[in-house]
Design a protein around this motif. Structure first.
Motif, PDB file in Angstrom:
ATOM      1  N   LEU A 133       0.854  -1.177   0.000  1.00 64.76           N
ATOM      2  CA  LEU A 133       0.000   0.000   0.000  1.00 64.76           C
ATOM      3  C   LEU A 133       0.897   1.237   0.000  1.00 64.76           C
ATOM      4  N   HIS A 134       0.576   2.225  -0.835  1.00 64.44           N
ATOM      5  CA  HIS A 134       1.345   3.467  -0.923  1.00 64.44           C
ATOM      6  C   HIS A 134       0.444   4.633  -0.539  1.00 64.44           C
ATOM      7  N   VAL A 135       0.978   5.551   0.261  1.00 61.13           N
ATOM      8  CA  VAL A 135       0.250   6.742   0.690  1.00 61.13           C
ATOM      9  C   VAL A 135       1.101   7.961   0.383  1.00 61.13           C
ATOM     10  N   SER A 136       0.439   9.038  -0.067  1.00 62.45           N
ATOM     11  CA  SER A 136       1.134  10.314  -0.240  1.00 62.45           C
ATOM     12  C   SER A 136       0.530  11.320   0.738  1.00 62.45           C
ATOM     13  N   LEU A 137       1.323  12.309   1.091  1.00 64.51           N
ATOM     14  CA  LEU A 137       0.881  13.374   1.991  1.00 64.51           C
ATOM     15  C   LEU A 137       1.508  14.669   1.500  1.00 64.51           C
ATOM     16  N   LYS A 138       0.692  15.706   1.395  1.00 63.56           N
ATOM     17  CA  LYS A 138       1.235  16.995   0.982  1.00 63.56           C
ATOM     18  C   LYS A 138       0.624  18.104   1.823  1.00 63.56           C
ATOM     19  N   LYS A 139       1.312  19.221   1.830  1.00 61.30           N
ATOM     20  CA  LYS A 139       0.848  20.385   2.582  1.00 61.30           C
ATOM     21  C   LYS A 139      -0.382  20.968   1.888  1.00 61.30           C
ATOM     22  N   ASN A 140      -1.461  21.120   2.654  1.00 65.46           N
ATOM     23  CA  ASN A 140      -2.681  21.761   2.163  1.00 65.46           C
ATOM     24  C   ASN A 140      -3.440  22.322   3.363  1.00 65.46           C
ATOM     25  N   LEU A 141      -4.627  22.836   3.153  1.00 63.99           N
ATOM     26  CA  LEU A 141      -5.381  23.444   4.254  1.00 63.99           C
ATOM     27  C   LEU A 141      -5.685  22.465   5.381  1.00 63.99           C
ATOM     28  N   ARG A 142      -5.854  21.176   5.069  1.00 61.96           N
ATOM     29  CA  ARG A 142      -6.143  20.180   6.113  1.00 61.96           C
ATOM     30  C   ARG A 142      -4.912  19.822   6.926  1.00 61.96           C
ATOM     31  N   THR A 143      -3.712  20.005   6.364  1.00 62.82           N
ATOM     32  CA  THR A 143      -2.496  19.521   7.027  1.00 62.82           C
ATOM     33  C   THR A 143      -1.592  20.640   7.551  1.00 62.82           C
ATOM     34  N   LEU A 144      -1.882  21.865   7.214  1.00 63.22           N
ATOM     35  CA  LEU A 144      -1.020  23.002   7.548  1.00 63.22           C
ATOM     36  C   LEU A 144      -1.041  23.328   9.037  1.00 63.22           C
ATOM     37  N   ASN A 145       0.136  23.502   9.623  1.00 67.46           N
ATOM     38  CA  ASN A 145       0.203  23.913  11.024  1.00 67.46           C
ATOM     39  C   ASN A 145       0.549  25.403  11.126  1.00 67.46           C
ATOM     40  N   ARG A 146       0.677  25.895  12.326  1.00 67.18           N
ATOM     41  CA  ARG A 146       0.885  27.332  12.594  1.00 67.18           C
ATOM     42  C   ARG A 146       2.191  27.865  12.009  1.00 67.18           C
ATOM     43  N   VAL A 147       3.201  27.019  11.849  1.00 71.19           N
ATOM     44  CA  VAL A 147       4.502  27.492  11.364  1.00 71.19           C
ATOM     45  C   VAL A 147       4.732  27.194   9.880  1.00 71.19           C
ATOM     46  N   GLY A 148       3.665  26.764   9.169  1.00 73.66           N
ATOM     47  CA  GLY A 148       3.769  26.599   7.731  1.00 73.66           C
ATOM     48  C   GLY A 148       4.271  25.250   7.240  1.00 73.66           C
ATOM     49  N   THR A 149       4.343  24.280   8.124  1.00 71.35           N
ATOM     50  CA  THR A 149       4.745  22.931   7.716  1.00 71.35           C
ATOM     51  C   THR A 149       3.560  21.992   7.946  1.00 71.35           C
ATOM     52  N   ILE A 150       3.751  20.714   7.629  1.00 73.48           N
ATOM     53  CA  ILE A 150       2.665  19.752   7.858  1.00 73.48           C
ATOM     54  C   ILE A 150       2.600  19.420   9.351  1.00 73.48           C
ATOM     55  N   TYR A 151       1.419  19.505   9.879  1.00 70.53           N
ATOM     56  CA  TYR A 151       1.105  19.229  11.282  1.00 70.53           C
ATOM     57  C   TYR A 151       1.502  17.788  11.648  1.00 70.53           C
ATOM     58  N   GLY A 152       2.150  17.629  12.785  1.00 74.75           N
ATOM     59  CA  GLY A 152       2.585  16.308  13.236  1.00 74.75           C
ATOM     60  C   GLY A 152       1.443  15.327  13.386  1.00 74.75           C
ATOM     61  N   GLY A 153       0.286  15.816  13.791  1.00 76.49           N
ATOM     62  CA  GLY A 153      -0.888  14.945  13.900  1.00 76.49           C
ATOM     63  C   GLY A 153      -1.309  14.383  12.555  1.00 76.49           C
TER      64      GLY A 153
END
Length: 179
Positions: free
Chosen positions: A44-64
């Motif tokens: 199984l392959h998963v991708s993750l990218k920065k977007n409105l659902r994943t963005l944290n306060r400092v502009g990176t992907i949220y650890g959660g």
């Protein structure tokens, strides 16, 4: 779309499973997207990218988002592979955030035939087994952003039910229909 080189193929049923999982609210909200599920459910392959659902306060992907986008897959894969005569649970996880994720990353979950055989053999001998499975988020160049170690518990359904009964616990395990 495969994110990693693989000789495995996706079937219509694994494509349909991928479609349903990608639209399941608790998985969709993580920001991760399943890109490939092999027909034998072992890759199984998963991708993750920065977007409105994943963005944290400092502009990176949220650890959660980083962790929740990988959380269920090893457990689900082992459940699908072993089938209804087995009980599979996530037991623990270790996460190491190596560097902030600013772009798109990918992760591969792979269950080998050797692991399946060993798991079944150990369960036959001992009734239950606990084992660790590694994974890592990386970019196209192979730079690692986060590493994971998932601890999985597996048992024969009969052993598990007896174990619960000896502790006067009603089983929460209700096997789902395999897709």
């Amino acid at each position: 779309m495969k994110l990693y080189s693989s000789d495995k193929k996706e079937s219509l049923s694994s494509w349909w499973l991928r479609f349903r999982l990608n639209h399941w609210p608790c998985l969709w909200c993580t920001g991760g997207k399943i890109q490939f599920i092999s027909s034998d459910l072992r890759e199984l392959h998963v991708s993750l990218k920065k977007n409105l659902r994943t963005l944290n306060r400092v502009g990176t992907i949220y650890g959660g988002s980083i962790y929740s986008s990988v959380d269920p897959y090893y457990m689900l894969m082992m459940m699908w592979i072993l089938g209804p005569d087995y009980v599979v649970w996530d037991k623990a996880a270790k996460v190491k955030f190596v560097r902030p994720i600013l772009g798109k990353v990918k992760i591969r979950f792979l269950i080998t035939e050797e692991l399946i055989e060993k798991t079944k053999r150990d369960i036959l001998e001992k009734g239950e087994i606990v084992f660790d499975l590694p994974a890592k988020y990386e970019d196209e160049e192979g730079t690692v952003y986060a590493t994971f170690e998932k601890t999985i518990y597996a048992a024969s359904k009969e052993f598990y039910e007896k174990k619960l009964a000896s502790k006067n616990i009603t089983s929460a395990f209700k096997p789902s229909k395999r897709s």
